[in-house]
Design a protein around this motif. Structure first.
Motif, PDB file in Angstrom:
ATOM      1  N   LYS A 408      76.176  40.919  28.247  1.00 29.01           N
ATOM      2  CA  LYS A 408      76.620  40.928  29.623  1.00 29.01           C
ATOM      3  C   LYS A 408      76.682  39.639  30.174  1.00 29.01           C
ATOM      4  N   CYS A 409      77.806  39.410  31.076  1.00 28.74           N
ATOM      5  CA  CYS A 409      78.104  38.037  31.864  1.00 28.74           C
ATOM      6  C   CYS A 409      76.731  37.940  32.771  1.00 28.74           C
ATOM      7  N   PRO A 410      76.170  36.708  32.645  1.00 30.19           N
ATOM      8  CA  PRO A 410      75.267  36.316  33.450  1.00 30.19           C
ATOM      9  C   PRO A 410      75.642  36.264  34.792  1.00 30.19           C
ATOM     10  N   TYR A 428      83.278  34.918  26.185  1.00 33.34           N
ATOM     11  CA  TYR A 428      84.026  35.142  27.445  1.00 33.34           C
ATOM     12  C   TYR A 428      83.282  36.102  28.203  1.00 33.34           C
ATOM     13  N   CYS A 429      83.553  35.813  29.483  1.00 32.92           N
ATOM     14  CA  CYS A 429      83.323  37.131  30.359  1.00 32.92           C
ATOM     15  C   CYS A 429      84.766  37.772  30.405  1.00 32.92           C
ATOM     16  N   ASP A 430      84.771  38.962  30.137  1.00 30.67           N
ATOM     17  CA  ASP A 430      86.087  39.817  30.330  1.00 30.67           C
ATOM     18  C   ASP A 430      86.507  40.371  31.724  1.00 30.67           C
ATOM     19  N   ASP A 433      87.510  39.801  37.979  1.00 31.41           N
ATOM     20  CA  ASP A 433      86.900  39.623  39.075  1.00 31.41           C
ATOM     21  C   ASP A 433      85.398  38.820  39.105  1.00 31.41           C
ATOM     22  N   CYS A 434      85.322  38.401  37.938  1.00 35.68           N
ATOM     23  CA  CYS A 434      83.883  37.511  37.916  1.00 35.68           C
ATOM     24  C   CYS A 434      83.998  36.331  38.898  1.00 35.68           C
ATOM     25  N   PRO A 435      83.028  36.472  39.659  1.00 36.92           N
ATOM     26  CA  PRO A 435      82.844  35.376  40.789  1.00 36.92           C
ATOM     27  C   PRO A 435      82.799  34.061  40.201  1.00 36.92           C
TER      28      PRO A 435
HETATM   29 ZN   LIG Z   1      81.434  37.476  34.546  1.00 36.96          ZN
END
Ligand SMILES: [Zn+2]
Length: 682
Positions: A408-410, A428-430, A433-435
């Motif tokens: 999971k994206c940290p 990658y973070c998918d 909207d990842c800040p």
């Molecule tokens: Zn993310």
């Protein structure tokens, strides 16, 4: 199973007297090294660190020496390992092979190496070597070094680079070698401007190398590459150079012909060490990336008479700084997110002192390298600084387990995915909207009408985000933790850090409206933020948070509609975002817009007056500045003239502009900046 004997091996491979174990190891090393060299030189990607490469290379050399065996495709046999030029560029054979130099890490051996002769000491620039041929005073051909014997014709690009005169005074035939390099600062700039879809480059060498080999010279011409000449290979009329047998004289002559020449100095066996130390001191401020130093014999004829050791010419030697390695223990691997969604692994270890600074973090580049190092918590690693600057993990001394790669994206908690490209895996973070992807969020945050951190550029923000220094707004006020790393960043130094720290400190004193503008609630810009702030009055921050917890309807405020009210509650209802805001507020000294305005307005002549501004300004830098000046004194600024307008500010008092006409119609006085200042009593 019958064990193979040494004699079986000789028969099978005809390769000398190697023991079975040694032979297998050599075969493995040759394969690994050749793959790494091919990736590095031809494909601009790095599948192992230089440190690791050197270590394996040394191991192979030692095995070859002890067994008396050299495998046919051993990288120790050829200058530059078993790779060939690929891509659609035309191949071109070098008239004079471009051999690489033998190297040493022992500075004290250099004086003896000179053997009583003078030498020329220069930077070993870290880029791509190109061979330039001039005839009749014109650049005829530029070819990459390639494998030392055959390279690629890149004339179409090289003519556009700095340091390469297209025409020179000398009319005969001249062949020189130069290093195509890119400054650290330019590297950061170009990398940042590359489209999102294009891979970013890891270091200036990768980018310079890729630029030299671009197919479209227009694209290449747009990138600031400089070719620094470092060797005169051939001249058909040596008498053109005074003292032509001196390598130092040759470099000076090249400079006069218009070439950019690598910084160099003439040394003797007595001065070589102190000159080396001068280079060493200049290293942190060097704007071009380097990979050590080069020492060549000044007497060319004598140097040539020494011949070569098969692979290396005896006339020169490369010096590399001895990397001081220090052991530390891995705490964890942090995956910091960048604007593109790429998650970069950073090894965090117990702080250790290397080359005079404390280091506790090192990039481990990508999933492939991070996994290869097996950085389980508590693993013992050795750490060094590449070129005395960038912290790197040299190797894992004792592993406790696999490297942690998060599912999971940290930053946002969305699922991650591993993408494979050219055999290199990256994480990658998918979540779109990842800040972490929102560099724009921080750029707005630090802007003048928001939190106002003077001099903190978008490029720096991106670097900080990539490095994991900032994730949430409040992190900007805790940069001190990363001081040691920040001062070693490209284009950064103690001075820049001090300036930044001072600007950050200054930004702690902030008006509530600026804070509200800064946090980026949809629809709330600086004007809307001021409206809300004025409505809230004194202790605006406390009132704001209280009103939110009591679910007060903000649409009762002048100019704030239902949409903005919904936006405020959507934002404050997002726990993470709201916590970020309150956490940030804890770092700040928030003042009220209202009280400050009332104080200023009390003795200004313009409180309560409405102004319209048109035309150019003289005393104020721009319109925003004048607006701020008026508002600070209790006045208002409107965009169009109406019966409620008190004054039109226009330095061209008599112009026939639409606004002037309208003002005259409505009987609104037209005043100049000077009139305005008088009105304010200033
Ligand atoms: Zn993310």
């Amino acid at each position: 199973m019958k064990e193979m004997t040494i004699f079986d091996l000789i028969e099978e491979d005809n390769s000398g007297a190697a023991g079975e174990k040694e032979f297998a190891r050599m075969k493995e090393l040759v394969k690994t090294l050749n793959e790494a060299a091919f990736a590095y030189y031809v494909e601009d990607r790095e599948i192992m660190s230089n440190f690791e490469y050197d270590k394996l290379y040394d191991e192979l050399t030692a095995l070859e020496k002890s067994t008396g065996t050299v495998l046919p495709d051993s990288p120790t046999k050829s200058a530059g390992a078993g790779y060939r030029a690929v891509s659609k560029l035309t191949k071109s054979t070098h008239e004079y092979p471009a051999l690489s130099l033998d190297k040493t890490k022992d500075r004290y051996s250099l004086s003896g190496w000179l053997g009583g002769m003078d030498g020329v000491l220069s930077w070993k620039l870290d880029g791509l070597t190109v061979v330039l041929t001039y005839e009749h005073g014109k650049l005829e051909k530029a070819v990459t070094r390639g494998n030392g014997f055959t390279g690629e014709d890149v004339t179409h690009n090289v003519v556009h680079f700095g340091g390469v005169p297209r025409v020179i005074g000398f009319r005969g035939k001249l062949i020189i070698r130069g290093e195509a390099v890119m400054k650290y600062a330019d590297f950061a700039k170009v990398n940042r401007l590359l489209p999102e879809t294009e891979a970013k480059y890891k270091n200036p060498r990768n980018l310079a190398s890729a630029t030299v080999r671009l197919l479209d010279s227009r694209e290449a011409a747009g990138r600031p590459v400089t070719v620094c000449a470092f060797d005169l290979v051939y001249i058909d009329d040596p008498s053109a150079i005074r003292g032509s047998n001196s390598k130092n004289a040759q470099l000076e002559w090249l400079e006069k012909q218009g070439f950019t020449v690598v910084p160099h100095v003439l040394v003797t066996p007595l001065t070589v060490l102190s000159e080396l130390e001068n280079f060493e001191r200049a290293l942190p401020d060097n704007e071009f990336p380097t990979d050590g130093l080069v020492l060549i014999l000044d007497d060319e004829a004598y140097g040539r008479s020494l011949g070569s050791t098969g692979k290396f010419p005896r006339s020169g030697i490369a010096f590399k700084w001895q990397d001081e390695t220090v052991e530390s223990v891995i705490r964890h691997v942090e995956w910091s997110a960048s604007r593109t969604g790429l998650l970069n692994p950073v090894a965090v270890f117990d702080p250790v002192e290397i080359e005079g600074t404390t280091v506790s973090r090192a990039s481990v580049h990508n999933v492939s390298i991070a996994r290869g190092l097996k950085l389980g918590e508590g693993s013992r690693v050795s750490v060094y600084k590449a070129n005395l600057i960038i912290p790197q993990i040299a190797e894992t001394v004792e592993s406790t387990g696999e490297t942690y790669v998060p599912e999971k994206c940290p930053v946002c908690g969305a699922p991650t995915s591993i993408r494979e490209n050219d055999g290199i895996e990256t994480l990658y973070c998918d979540d779109p909207d990842c800040p972490a992807k929102h560099v724009g969020r921080f750029t707005h945050f630090v802007s003048r009408d928001a939190i106002n951190i003077v001099g903190l550029s978008e490029a720096t923000l991106e670097t900080f985000i990539d490095a994991g220094f900032i994730r949430r707004f409040a992190d900007l006020y805790r940069l001190e933790r990363f001081r040691d790393e920040i001062v070693t960043l490209d284009g950064f130094g103690e001075k820049s850090y001090e300036n930044l720290a001072a600007a950050v400190e200054a930004s702690r004193n902030v008006r509530f409206s600026a804070l509200l503008n800064a946090v980026g609630i949809p629809g709330i810009g600086k004007d809307m933020a001021k409206q809300i702030s004025r409505y809230l009055g004194e202790n605006a921050y406390d009132r704001f948070t209280r009103e939110i917890s009591e679910k007060i309807d903000f649409s009762v405020i002048d100019g704030v509609g239902a949409v903005i009210n919904d936006n405020i509650y959507a934002w404050s209802g997002n726990e993470e975002k709201y916590a970020e805001f309150t956490e940030l507020a804890g770092e700040l000294n928030i003042s009220d817009d209202v009280s400050a305005m009332q104080a200023a307005a009390a003795d200004s002549g313009i409180a309560g007056k409405t102004f319209v501004i048109t035309g150019g300004l003289n005393g104020f830098e721009n319109r925003d500045q004048l607006v701020a000046f008026i508002e600070a004194r209790g006045g208002k600024v409107s965009g169009s003239i109406s019966s409620k307008t008190d004054y039109l500010i226009n330095n061209d008092v008599n112009s026939g502009s639409g606004k002037n006409k309208k003002a005259k119609e409505l009987g609104v006085p037209i005043i100049s900046e000077a009139d305005f200042m008088a009105l304010c009593g200033e």
